[in-house]
Scaffold this active site. Structure first.
Site, mmCIF file in Angstrom:
data_model
loop_
_atom_site.group_PDB
_atom_site.id
_atom_site.type_symbol
_atom_site.label_atom_id
_atom_site.label_comp_id
_atom_site.label_asym_id
_atom_site.label_seq_id
_atom_site.Cartn_x
_atom_site.Cartn_y
_atom_site.Cartn_z
ATOM 1 N N GLU A 1 0.821 -1.222 0.000
ATOM 2 C CA GLU A 1 0.000 0.000 0.000
ATOM 3 C C GLU A 1 0.856 1.274 0.000
ATOM 4 O O GLU A 1 0.777 2.089 0.924
ATOM 5 C CB GLU A 1 -0.956 0.001 1.194
ATOM 6 C CG GLU A 1 -2.019 -1.060 1.089
ATOM 7 C CD GLU A 1 -3.105 -0.930 2.154
ATOM 8 O OE1 GLU A 1 -2.880 -0.285 3.195
ATOM 9 O OE2 GLU A 1 -4.200 -1.482 1.926
ATOM 10 N N GLU B 1 -6.644 -8.089 -0.515
ATOM 11 C CA GLU B 1 -7.038 -8.148 0.901
ATOM 12 C C GLU B 1 -8.508 -7.796 1.068
ATOM 13 O O GLU B 1 -9.022 -6.893 0.409
ATOM 14 C CB GLU B 1 -6.260 -7.122 1.739
ATOM 15 C CG GLU B 1 -4.786 -7.347 1.849
ATOM 16 C CD GLU B 1 -4.112 -6.248 2.679
ATOM 17 O OE1 GLU B 1 -4.787 -5.607 3.517
ATOM 18 O OE2 GLU B 1 -2.917 -6.015 2.467
ATOM 19 N N TRP C 1 -9.454 -0.727 12.363
ATOM 20 C CA TRP C 1 -9.031 0.667 12.229
ATOM 21 C C TRP C 1 -10.168 1.624 11.905
ATOM 22 O O TRP C 1 -9.939 2.802 11.698
ATOM 23 C CB TRP C 1 -7.908 0.789 11.207
ATOM 24 C CG TRP C 1 -8.156 0.070 9.915
ATOM 25 C CD1 TRP C 1 -7.747 -1.195 9.609
ATOM 26 C CD2 TRP C 1 -8.871 0.544 8.777
ATOM 27 N NE1 TRP C 1 -8.151 -1.549 8.346
ATOM 28 C CE2 TRP C 1 -8.843 -0.492 7.809
ATOM 29 C CE3 TRP C 1 -9.534 1.736 8.451
ATOM 30 C CZ2 TRP C 1 -9.453 -0.373 6.554
ATOM 31 C CZ3 TRP C 1 -10.132 1.850 7.211
ATOM 32 C CH2 TRP C 1 -10.083 0.808 6.279
ATOM 33 N N GLU D 1 -3.278 -4.644 15.112
ATOM 34 C CA GLU D 1 -4.206 -5.451 14.320
ATOM 35 C C GLU D 1 -4.709 -6.694 15.050
ATOM 36 O O GLU D 1 -5.253 -7.614 14.448
ATOM 37 C CB GLU D 1 -3.569 -5.789 12.970
ATOM 38 C CG GLU D 1 -3.645 -4.555 12.079
ATOM 39 C CD GLU D 1 -2.835 -4.611 10.806
ATOM 40 O OE1 GLU D 1 -2.073 -5.581 10.626
ATOM 41 O OE2 GLU D 1 -2.958 -3.669 10.011
ATOM 42 N N CYS E 1 11.205 16.224 3.193
ATOM 43 C CA CYS E 1 12.551 16.451 3.736
ATOM 44 C C CYS E 1 13.442 17.182 2.726
ATOM 45 O O CYS E 1 13.051 17.401 1.582
ATOM 46 C CB CYS E 1 13.175 15.123 4.136
ATOM 47 S SG CYS E 1 13.727 14.151 2.733
#
Ligand code: GLA
Ligand code: ZN
Length: 670
Positions: free
Chosen positions: A150, A307, A315, A355, A157
């Protein structure tokens, strides 16, 4: 159509056995077999175990897991583990850590946390992936390569700033061209040197990550970040290709995720895969649209459902259980829209970390006597029986919706006219109008072949890049029906307005000029009249339109602009161009779509009772018709499909049948 990558439906998912003792593994295998699991995705987050220090690699555990799966002839989806950094790397080479939008350099923690432009990250990722690819590149059970995980997020930066300047130099060549593109004369922002360029974060020109003082630089930064992460992907892919010339390489997408230009990414991927996590209130049409977007990534090629949770998530704010049957219909829903795999996150529930409340095939209790397991096992058995007849089947469609990440970014960065304007929800509204009629829609990029479609819709086609106005013109001229809406044709690729009247390059094809755009507060709507006196409403934005040859379909009936056109259609060449100047209520949208469907003779499966969705995939001369009940109540449907049998039960389909809650039928002619 190219040959499909799989000869059976992969039924498996993420398996992280490193989280529990090896004594468990044999038991896992026994249980998986009962669930007809035939595949496992491994090594997605194992960098810390594979490389405990800068000089030391240890593959013994991964070897054991690969052997364990190979003994049972599992198809392995092999991760590369670069989505989470090992602690030593972050401590020793702090440039691997990201700096966020607020300019804060991050310390070690979380995941998806590497600066894509850090040379240390690139070096150590390369070293790791080389060893993985070398070791498993010719392993017969490795069926798919799963790079990182993902890909997402941004970094601001100093190394990214340097890389941004190089990226810009390549794109614009001179600093004058940069000033011109970003309209930096405004507020005296003139740059004199590439060194003056600062990433558009909170400390610079980004007002927030959704609003910018200068959208041009923010959009370019998004393009640059998407490219930077894509370069990380390509770097890994090239290493894998040295050791494995054949097996497909993927990374898992997240539907309409805003951060990355997925169409550009998909060109570098062999197969698209994605993670489907609808929330409790996510509409089925939204999930369907995401699936179609994934199918559109590689011009209709089927994709992997990498998935989904077999039960609940961890979540979301409220992680409700999927009631019995829902996971099954959700799985077939993916297949109905082009998926060739059904994979879960996760095969066994983690013991700790965030998880541990995420659903899994094997729950914490550790055995198979659970409702969730039974549902997974039943589905696994059914998929096995279904076999591979539908693998690689296509979805014929005459209607397409344009989706474009540049537009997505530009529209949502823009300051005014309305803060509640979101790209995906506008696209969704038009998708829904076809979804309600069970008409297949392809989600396509700007560079798609338009001539493959009779109808193309481009809601909020705000950014019209070079050549696109002409492309739309040719499509309509040659007989296509094109629809666009308010906030279209306004800016070029750098977010500068196409001068000369809205909708800019689309004006001629649309046969209209938009003089002003009104913004309506959330609780206000504007009244609209159809040509035969029908009454409708519009919301959010209201374009004040002059027809320049277009026929008026509806006019405003309230506000100071009562009597002014709001919806028009223009005959142009052999085709028609529709313009919708507001967010229409459903009745108005349905009236427009009704005309379009009728005129183009677009046939779907018609409007069905609530909760019912019907789609079709085709392979050679064999059709697969998926009928799904997404609702929790039984529904009776009536549809003339004589001679079809339900592949899941082998029963022939009667003209009228009842679908139980979350019921599914897959019909074919035997
Ligand atoms: C994502 C990730 C997985 C896992 C799941 C949980 O999709 O790819 O590693 O975190 O979410 O839903
Ligand atoms: Zn960085």
């Amino acid at each position: 159509m190219s040959k499909p990558y799989f000869d059976k439906i992969l039924h498996g998912g993420d398996y992280n056995p490193g989280q529990w003792p090896p004594e468990f593994w044999q038991e896992d295998m026994r249980i998986f077999e009962k669930a007809h699991i035939n595949s496992a995705t491994i090594n997605v987050f194992s960098w810390g175990r594979l490389q405990p220090s800068e000089k030391e690699y240890n593959f013994s555990e991964l070897d054991q897991v690969v052997d364990l799966l190979t003994e049972r002839d599992y198809e392995i989806v092999m991760g590369t583990s670069t989505a989470a950094l090992p602690a030593w790397l972050s401590r020793k080479y702090p440039d691997v850590n990201r700096t966020d939008f607020y300019g804060r350099p991050h310390k070690y923690g979380h995941r998806h946390n590497a600066c894509p432009n850090s040379l240390s990250f690139q070096y150590y990722a390369k070293e790791l992936v080389t060893r993985i690819a070398e070791r498993y590149g010719s392993h017969p059970n490795v069926k798919v390569w799963h790079i990182s995980n993902e890909y997402s997020g941004e970094c601001y930066c100093d190394n990214c700033a340097k890389a941004f300047r190089i990226w810009l130099k390549e794109k614009y060549k001179t600093i004058e061209a940069v000033n011109e593109a970003w309209n930096f004369d405004f507020w005296s922002h003139t740059l004199y040197d590439f060194e003056d360029i600062v990433p558009p974060n909170y400390l610079g020109d980004g007002v927030s990550d959704t609003m910018a003082a200068f959208a041009g630089i923010s959009i370019d930064y998004r393009r640059f970040m998407s490219d930077s992460l894509l370069n990380n992907f390509i770097m890994e892919k090239e290493i894998i290709r040295k050791y494995d010339k054949e097996r497909p390489v993927t990374t898992n997408f997240m539907g309409a995720y805003k951060g990355l230009d997925y169409f550009k990414w998909a060109k570098e991927m062999d197969i698209v895969s994605w993670d489907n996590y609808p929330g409790l209130n996510t509409s089925w049409s939204h999930v369907a649209m995401n699936h179609d977007l994934m199918r559109g990534m590689k011009n209709g090629q089927s994709f992997m459902l990498m998935e989904q949770t077999p039960s609940q998530q961890n979540w979301q704010p409220y992680n409700s259980l999927k009631p019995p049957g829902r996971m099954r219909v959700q799985s077939y829903h993916a297949i109905a829209h082009g998926a060739d795999t059904i994979q879960y996150f996760q095969l066994r529930r983690s013991k700790g970390g965030c998880e541990k409340f995420h659903g899994a095939v094997i729950e914490h209790v550790g055995h198979e006597n659970t409702r969730v397991f039974r549902e997974v096992a039943e589905l696994g058995k059914e998929l096995e029986q279904l076999g591979n007849c539908h693998i690689g089947a296509e979805t014929p469609s005459k209607v397409a919706i344009l989706f474009d990440w540049d537009n997505y970014w530009a529209l949502e960065y823009t300051s005014g006219p309305h803060k509640d304007l979101y790209y995906v929800s506008q696209i969704q509204q038009y998708y829904d109008a076809f979804y309600r009629r069970n008409i297949a829609v392809d989600m396509i990029p700007m560079d798609a072949d338009f001539s493959a479609y009779d109808v193309i819709l481009a809601p909020v086609f705000y950014m019209v890049k070079e050549g696109m106005g002409e492309k739309v013109e040719t499509f309509v001229e040659e007989g296509g029906t094109f629809l666009t809406t308010f906030m279209s044709g306004i800016v070029d690729q750098s977010d500068n307005v196409h001068l000369g009247g809205y909708p800019g390059p689309l004006r001629k094809t649309m046969g209209i000029w938009v003089e002003e755009i009104d913004a309506l507060p959330p609780d206000e709507s504007v009244q609209i009249h159809g040509e035969s006196g029908e009454t409708y409403q519009g919301e959010m934005l209201a374009d004040l339109i002059h027809s320049e040859g277009a026929t008026v379909f509806a006019t405003y009936a309230s506000q100071f602009y009562a009597g002014i056109p709001v919806v028009t259609h223009n005959s142009f060449g052999k085709g028609t161009a529709w313009y919708v100047g507001t967010v229409p209520n459903q009745a108005l949208l349905d009236a427009i779509v009704h005309q379009i469907v009728l005129k183009n003779n677009v046939v779907g499966f018609g409007i069905q009772p609530d909760g019912i969705e019907i789609t079709k995939r085709v392979k050679g001369d064999q059709e697969f018709i998926f009928i799904m009940n997404h609702g929790e109540k039984p529904v009776r449907i009536e549809i003339d499909l004589e001679g079809y049998i339900n592949l899941l039960t082998k029963e022939s389909f009667e003209k009228t049948e009842e679908l139980p809650p979350y019921g599914v039928k897959i019909l074919s002619k035997g």
